[in-house]
Design a protein around this motif. Structure first.
Motif, PDB file in Angstrom:
ATOM      1  N   VAL A  11       0.839  -1.207   0.000  1.00  0.00           N
ATOM      2  CA  VAL A  11       0.000   0.000   0.000  1.00  0.00           C
ATOM      3  C   VAL A  11       0.872   1.254   0.000  1.00  0.00           C
ATOM      4  O   VAL A  11       0.603   2.225  -0.727  1.00  0.00           O
ATOM      5  N   ASN A  37       2.859   2.029  -9.282  1.00  0.00           N
ATOM      6  CA  ASN A  37       1.517   1.909  -8.713  1.00  0.00           C
ATOM      7  C   ASN A  37       0.853   0.608  -9.145  1.00  0.00           C
ATOM      8  O   ASN A  37       0.240  -0.093  -8.321  1.00  0.00           O
ATOM      9  N   PHE A  41      -0.147  -2.704  -6.737  1.00  0.00           N
ATOM     10  CA  PHE A  41      -1.573  -2.936  -6.498  1.00  0.00           C
ATOM     11  C   PHE A  41      -1.988  -4.360  -6.848  1.00  0.00           C
ATOM     12  O   PHE A  41      -2.885  -4.919  -6.212  1.00  0.00           O
ATOM     13  N   ASN A 125     -10.623  -3.619  -1.855  1.00  0.00           N
ATOM     14  CA  ASN A 125      -9.944  -3.439  -3.144  1.00  0.00           C
ATOM     15  C   ASN A 125     -10.831  -2.670  -4.124  1.00  0.00           C
ATOM     16  O   ASN A 125     -10.330  -1.886  -4.939  1.00  0.00           O
ATOM     17  N   LEU A 128     -10.335   0.963  -3.376  1.00  0.00           N
ATOM     18  CA  LEU A 128      -9.077   1.475  -3.941  1.00  0.00           C
ATOM     19  C   LEU A 128      -9.210   1.685  -5.449  1.00  0.00           C
ATOM     20  O   LEU A 128      -8.718   2.684  -5.997  1.00  0.00           O
ATOM     21  N   THR A 131     -11.317   4.889  -6.118  1.00  0.00           N
ATOM     22  CA  THR A 131     -10.847   6.184  -5.604  1.00  0.00           C
ATOM     23  C   THR A 131      -9.368   6.400  -5.891  1.00  0.00           C
ATOM     24  O   THR A 131      -9.007   7.159  -6.784  1.00  0.00           O
ATOM     25  N   TRP A 132      -8.501   5.722  -5.163  1.00  0.00           N
ATOM     26  CA  TRP A 132      -7.069   6.025  -5.239  1.00  0.00           C
ATOM     27  C   TRP A 132      -6.487   5.784  -6.626  1.00  0.00           C
ATOM     28  O   TRP A 132      -5.663   6.572  -7.105  1.00  0.00           O
ATOM     29  N   GLN A 133      -6.916   4.713  -7.287  1.00  0.00           N
ATOM     30  CA  GLN A 133      -6.366   4.379  -8.601  1.00  0.00           C
ATOM     31  C   GLN A 133      -6.794   5.353  -9.689  1.00  0.00           C
ATOM     32  O   GLN A 133      -6.295   5.289 -10.803  1.00  0.00           O
ATOM     33  N   SER A 205     -15.097  10.192  -2.817  1.00  0.00           N
ATOM     34  CA  SER A 205     -14.319   9.195  -2.074  1.00  0.00           C
ATOM     35  C   SER A 205     -14.920   8.960  -0.692  1.00  0.00           C
ATOM     36  O   SER A 205     -15.006   7.817  -0.223  1.00  0.00           O
TER      37      SER A 205
END
Length: 341
Positions: A11, A37, A41, A125, A128, A131-133, A205
């Protein structure tokens, strides 16, 4: 496959890859950040006890590898054009760059992989992925100003995201199509102002985290589980469905706040066509959210005679209530603060 310490390490590396991409001053270093990244992941996605997650991680790797190959090829073409003065069409290079980044983010018409991969992942997952990806590709898209392709992607994203969720029984696929629809709004925000995009992304998010935290705690993956579970707390059931409406952008919930800003900016810039498309597709999304919530909100709602007791700890219960409070009443507090200051 990995213990908790290894997952924390992956992470951290994943976040570092995104930070490298966001803070880079060249396309090559941005590509390197995207690869870091990606490679950090994929181990988080795969699980030996779940064949669907292994399949999803393989599909995700293939799609992202294709997008990275196109991105790297575009960067090489750009370097050849700038350094060796070759006659290469700049619009073609920029279009290839933008297409590869839209593929990485899961925007339409390059969305084909996103719902299928989401279906095979755990809820954390999925969060993630949603949002983050999205941060790194969207920040790079803001550096490419091809309004025609972006407008086409916005229109397709909001239409496919809204219509695709109409016939779904899986909550993960529904959240995937909802994410595609919200991507259309985020791309619109990028065309206006990066601060508006940041506001929309942070709000989205938070709302996604609130819903997925509840789904993960209640172990809900399909619609029939939502209706067959007899919640010990009616308040918890109402909060779950009101969070759906907030994610759809129904006033007076928090999810309407970033859409309100975008609507205001589009009216000021007289971009009425894209505004009508965004509003009509949002109404379609709200239709199937309301269809889910309708029976639960009715006073004469019949529940099953057999009881399915769900036992949860009170810290988790109060966490649900705390997050739902801001999701449901957030717009009211923001409006009060706005008029006060």
């Amino acid at each position: 496959m990995f213990n908790n310490s290894n997952k924390i390490l992956f992470v951290i590396i994943m976040m570092m890859g995104t930070m490298i991409t966001v803070t880079s001053n060249s396309w090559l270093s941005a590509w390197m950040g995207l690869e870091i990244n990606l490679l950090s992941f994929i181990p988080l996605m795969s699980d030996n006890n779940n064949l669907m997650s292994t399949e999803a991680s393989l599909k995700y790797f293939l799609v992202q590898a294709l997008a990275s190959a196109v991105l790297l090829f575009s960067i090489i073409m750009m370097m050849i054009k700038n350094n060796l003065n070759f006659e290469i069409n700049s619009f073609l290079i920029s279009s290839m760059l933008l297409s590869s980044l839209l593929l990485k983010s899961g925007s339409a018409p390059f969305h084909f992989w996103f719902p299928n991969i989401m279906e095979g992942l755990s809820w954390m997952n999925c969060l993630l992925m949603m949002t983050w990806q999205k941060i790194a590709p969207l920040m790079l898209i803001s550096n490419i100003n091809i309004e025609l392709i972006l407008l086409l992607s916005i229109i397709l994203s909001v239409i496919i995201g809204s219509l695709g969720g109409l016939n779904q029984s899986s909550l993960r696929k529904l959240m995937a199509f909802s994410s595609i629809n919200h991507l259309g709004w985020m791309l619109t925000a990028l065309l206006i102002n990066e601060m508006i995009w940041l506001t929309y992304f942070l709000t989205y998010s938070f709302l996604s985290f609130t819903l997925i935290f509840m789904f993960n705690s209640l172990k809900i993956f399909y619609f029939n589980q939502m209706f067959s579970l007899l919640f010990e707390s009616k308040i918890l059931k109402f909060c779950l469905f009101l969070n759906f409406l907030s994610l759809g952008g129904l006033p007076p919930f928090l999810g309407f706040f970033p859409k309100w800003i975008i609507i205001q900016q589009l009216v000021m810039n007289t971009q009425y066509f894209i505004l009508i498309v965004l509003l009509m597709t949002t109404l379609i999304m709200l239709f199937f959210y309301l269809r889910i919530c309708y029976s639960a909100f009715m006073l004469n709602y019949y529940e099953n005679n057999w009881s399915t007791k769900f036992f949860y700890d009170y810290p988790t219960y109060y966490s649900h209530m705390f997050l739902s409070f801001f999701s449901i009443f957030g717009l009211i507090f923001i409006s009060i603060l706005y008029f006060m200051f």
